[in-house]
Scaffold this motif. Structure first.
Motif, PDB file in Angstrom:
ATOM      1  N   PRO A   1     -56.068  20.168  85.049  1.00  0.00           N
ATOM      2  CA  PRO A   1     -57.134  21.052  84.576  1.00  0.00           C
ATOM      3  C   PRO A   1     -56.784  21.907  83.371  1.00  0.00           C
ATOM      4  CG  PRO A   1     -56.162  21.925  86.574  1.00  0.00           C
ATOM      5  CD  PRO A   1     -55.547  20.571  86.359  1.00  0.00           C
ATOM      6  N   CYS A   2     -55.486  22.195  83.147  1.00  0.00           N
ATOM      7  CA  CYS A   2     -55.129  23.082  82.035  1.00  0.00           C
ATOM      8  C   CYS A   2     -53.796  22.637  81.452  1.00  0.00           C
ATOM      9  CB  CYS A   2     -55.059  24.530  82.509  1.00  0.00           C
ATOM     10  SG  CYS A   2     -54.840  25.711  81.143  1.00  0.00           S
ATOM     11  N   VAL A   3     -53.867  21.809  80.429  1.00  0.00           N
ATOM     12  CA  VAL A   3     -52.660  21.272  79.802  1.00  0.00           C
ATOM     13  C   VAL A   3     -51.872  22.364  79.095  1.00  0.00           C
ATOM     14  CG1 VAL A   3     -51.818  19.639  78.048  1.00  0.00           C
ATOM     15  CG2 VAL A   3     -53.709  18.981  79.563  1.00  0.00           C
ATOM     16  N   SER A   4     -52.559  23.354  78.531  1.00  0.00           N
ATOM     17  CA  SER A   4     -51.921  24.382  77.691  1.00  0.00           C
ATOM     18  C   SER A   4     -52.169  25.782  78.251  1.00  0.00           C
ATOM     19  CB  SER A   4     -52.450  24.295  76.260  1.00  0.00           C
ATOM     20  OG  SER A   4     -52.152  23.046  75.686  1.00  0.00           O
ATOM     21  N   PRO A   5     -51.402  26.193  79.260  1.00  0.00           N
ATOM     22  CA  PRO A   5     -51.672  27.495  79.886  1.00  0.00           C
ATOM     23  C   PRO A   5     -51.435  28.692  78.977  1.00  0.00           C
ATOM     24  CG  PRO A   5     -49.708  26.470  80.836  1.00  0.00           C
ATOM     25  CD  PRO A   5     -50.366  25.440  79.982  1.00  0.00           C
ATOM     26  N   TRP A   6     -50.431  28.641  78.085  1.00  0.00           N
ATOM     27  CA  TRP A   6     -50.262  29.759  77.144  1.00  0.00           C
ATOM     28  C   TRP A   6     -51.490  29.861  76.241  1.00  0.00           C
ATOM     29  CZ3 TRP A   6     -50.334  30.532  71.897  1.00  0.00           C
ATOM     30  CH2 TRP A   6     -49.864  31.772  71.435  1.00  0.00           C
ATOM     31  N   GLY A   7     -51.988  28.737  75.769  1.00  0.00           N
ATOM     32  CA  GLY A   7     -53.198  28.746  74.949  1.00  0.00           C
ATOM     33  C   GLY A   7     -54.393  29.275  75.712  1.00  0.00           C
ATOM     34  N   TYR A   8     -54.474  28.956  77.013  1.00  0.00           N
ATOM     35  CA  TYR A   8     -55.561  29.489  77.830  1.00  0.00           C
ATOM     36  C   TYR A   8     -55.497  31.005  77.879  1.00  0.00           C
ATOM     37  CZ  TYR A   8     -58.374  30.778  81.826  1.00  0.00           C
ATOM     38  OH  TYR A   8     -59.312  31.391  82.628  1.00  0.00           O
ATOM     39  N   GLU A   9     -54.326  31.556  78.163  1.00  0.00           N
ATOM     40  CA  GLU A   9     -54.216  33.005  78.310  1.00  0.00           C
ATOM     41  C   GLU A   9     -54.479  33.737  77.009  1.00  0.00           C
ATOM     42  OE1 GLU A   9     -51.495  33.830  82.179  1.00  0.00           O
ATOM     43  OE2 GLU A   9     -50.596  34.255  80.219  1.00  0.00           O
ATOM     44  N   HIS A  10     -54.108  33.135  75.881  1.00  0.00           N
ATOM     45  CA  HIS A  10     -54.247  33.796  74.583  1.00  0.00           C
ATOM     46  C   HIS A  10     -55.482  33.337  73.812  1.00  0.00           C
ATOM     47  CE1 HIS A  10     -50.078  34.524  75.713  1.00  0.00           C
ATOM     48  NE2 HIS A  10     -50.113  35.568  74.904  1.00  0.00           N
ATOM     49  N   VAL A  11     -56.346  32.550  74.470  1.00  0.00           N
ATOM     50  CA  VAL A  11     -57.593  32.046  73.884  1.00  0.00           C
ATOM     51  C   VAL A  11     -57.287  31.442  72.512  1.00  0.00           C
ATOM     52  CG1 VAL A  11     -60.042  32.544  73.523  1.00  0.00           C
ATOM     53  CG2 VAL A  11     -58.727  33.942  75.117  1.00  0.00           C
ATOM     54  N   GLN A  12     -56.376  30.505  72.515  1.00  0.00           N
ATOM     55  CA  GLN A  12     -55.826  29.966  71.280  1.00  0.00           C
ATOM     56  C   GLN A  12     -55.871  28.434  71.291  1.00  0.00           C
ATOM     57  OE1 GLN A  12     -54.703  29.267  67.914  1.00  0.00           O
ATOM     58  NE2 GLN A  12     -54.663  31.478  68.261  1.00  0.00           N
ATOM     59  N   ARG A  13     -56.081  27.861  70.130  1.00  0.00           N
ATOM     60  CA  ARG A  13     -56.092  26.407  69.986  1.00  0.00           C
ATOM     61  C   ARG A  13     -54.671  25.840  69.989  1.00  0.00           C
ATOM     62  NH1 ARG A  13     -59.753  22.651  68.009  1.00  0.00           N
ATOM     63  NH2 ARG A  13     -58.870  20.788  67.031  1.00  0.00           N
ATOM     64  N   TRP A  14     -53.772  26.511  69.306  1.00  0.00           N
ATOM     65  CA  TRP A  14     -52.394  26.049  69.195  1.00  0.00           C
ATOM     66  C   TRP A  14     -51.568  26.499  70.385  1.00  0.00           C
ATOM     67  CZ3 TRP A  14     -51.763  28.122  63.527  1.00  0.00           C
ATOM     68  CH2 TRP A  14     -52.460  27.281  62.644  1.00  0.00           C
ATOM     69  N   ASN A  15     -50.337  25.985  70.473  1.00  0.00           N
ATOM     70  CA  ASN A  15     -49.396  26.520  71.444  1.00  0.00           C
ATOM     71  C   ASN A  15     -48.608  27.664  70.804  1.00  0.00           C
ATOM     72  OD1 ASN A  15     -47.351  25.362  69.879  1.00  0.00           O
ATOM     73  ND2 ASN A  15     -46.756  23.850  71.413  1.00  0.00           N
ATOM     74  N   ILE A  16     -47.636  28.190  71.500  1.00  0.00           N
ATOM     75  CA  ILE A  16     -46.922  29.375  71.014  1.00  0.00           C
ATOM     76  C   ILE A  16     -46.135  29.090  69.737  1.00  0.00           C
ATOM     77  CG2 ILE A  16     -44.820  28.984  72.379  1.00  0.00           C
ATOM     78  CD1 ILE A  16     -44.801  32.046  72.900  1.00  0.00           C
ATOM     79  N   ASP A  17     -45.859  27.826  69.456  1.00  0.00           N
ATOM     80  CA  ASP A  17     -45.118  27.448  68.255  1.00  0.00           C
ATOM     81  C   ASP A  17     -46.037  27.090  67.085  1.00  0.00           C
ATOM     82  OD1 ASP A  17     -42.559  27.673  69.551  1.00  0.00           O
ATOM     83  OD2 ASP A  17     -43.039  25.819  70.618  1.00  0.00           O
ATOM     84  N   ALA A  18     -47.334  27.438  67.194  1.00  0.00           N
ATOM     85  CA  ALA A  18     -48.329  27.140  66.158  1.00  0.00           C
ATOM     86  C   ALA A  18     -48.462  25.640  65.930  1.00  0.00           C
ATOM     87  CB  ALA A  18     -48.009  27.866  64.847  1.00  0.00           C
TER      88      ALA A  18
END
Length: 306
Positions: free
Chosen positions: A119-136
């Motif tokens: 259901p959520c491949v990118s949990p950091w992106g979910y929490e930060h409402v972001q398209r990218w991951n933490i490494d941009a």
């Protein structure tokens, strides 16, 4: 719609380095909880489904479990259906749609289909409402061996044993106004290129695999979703987001070549959904329902046309 022509990080014409990526990362604010919104709902289904933690993502000082849900009594004789959501963490209905599907409808396929739902491949992106991951890095251009996106690499590893055995794969996404106001300008700045304003389709559409198109399958999904929400029309150039519209509500990408999530299973039937949550003609409830309708229609069509 606001159209951004510059971005506050970087020097125009120069790709970002470590300094600019750190500046971008410092601007990101945690806005919601993967543990409360996603993991808790997944865990609540443990009495009915098998829950697998297929990785642990260390990002920004937090550890995020990467969660997959499988039906009980996995039967090697049955076809496999894969549902992925939250490749782009800010695309909320993709996560909600995947959760609602396994909570409400997954049981209907018992004995007919092996189901794997992420259901959520990118949990950091979910929490930060972001398209990218933490490494941009955009996870949805990174689904390949040796991926620099840890989220993508983990999902590739999870699905690798199933490649070639998957009948149908539905990848749930959104296209939002922030694509044009934030994420595309950020991409241009990161890569040191000029930002060229585009447009956002008003409504739901699908992305087929141009290298292995399944037009009848795509239209079956469109027909089901059209009973829930409106389908995006083509623009004046017969395109959506710069791609030709090949059928009602459908464009095509070479999904595996581009490293998109829909390309990693090698499924016969693949589609990427695109919901437009910012339309004045829809609601969050309707957007989630459109995602669920697309999954159900895709699975039903695939089972009927094995």
């Amino acid at each position: 719609m606001q159209q951004t022509t510059s971005y506050p990080i970087g020097t125009p014409g120069q790709p970002w380095g470590d300094v600019e990526r750190a500046q971008w990362r410092a601007r990101q604010v945690r806005q919601r909880s993967h543990a409360d919104d996603v993991a808790m709902r997944v865990e609540a289904s443990r009495d009915r489904f098998d829950i697998e933690t297929y990785g642990l993502l260390d990002a920004g000082g937090r550890n995020y479990p990467l969660l997959a849900i499988r039906n009980r009594d996995w039967n090697p004789a049955l076809p496999i259906g894969v549902v992925t959501g939250g490749v782009h963490g800010y695309e909320t209905s993709g996560i909600e749609g995947a959760l609602e599907f396994f909570e409400q409808s997954a049981g209907n396929y018992a004995g007919r289909l092996n189901l794997l739902v992420v259901p959520c491949v990118s949990p950091w992106g979910y929490e930060h409402v972001q398209r990218w991951n933490i490494d941009a890095i955009d996870p949805n251009r990174s689904f390949r061996a040796g991926s620099p996106a840890r989220e993508s690499a983990a999902l590739v590893a999870l699905l690798a044993p199933l490649r070639g055995s998957v009948l149908v794969h539905v990848d749930l996404h959104e296209t939002t106004d922030t694509d044009e106001s934030e994420f595309r300008p950020a991409l241009a700045a990161r890569d040191g290129v000029a930002f060229e304003p585009g447009g956002i389709p008003d409504g739901f559409y699908l992305v087929d695999d141009s290298e292995r198109p399944q037009p009848a399958f795509q239209q079956a999904v469109i027909a089901a979703v059209e009973r829930v929400t409106h389908i995006a029309p083509a623009d004046a150039n017969s395109q959506m987001i710069g791609s030709p519209v090949v059928a009602h509500g459908v464009i095509e990408y070479p999904v595996e070549t581009l490293g998109l999530c829909a390309g990693i299973t090698g499924a016969r039937y693949v589609t990427t959904t695109e919901v437009y949550p910012d339309s004045p003609r829809t609601t969050p409830v309707e957007c989630n329902a459109a995602q669920v309708a697309s999954i159900v229609a895709a699975l039903d069509y695939a089972l009927a046309h094995r």
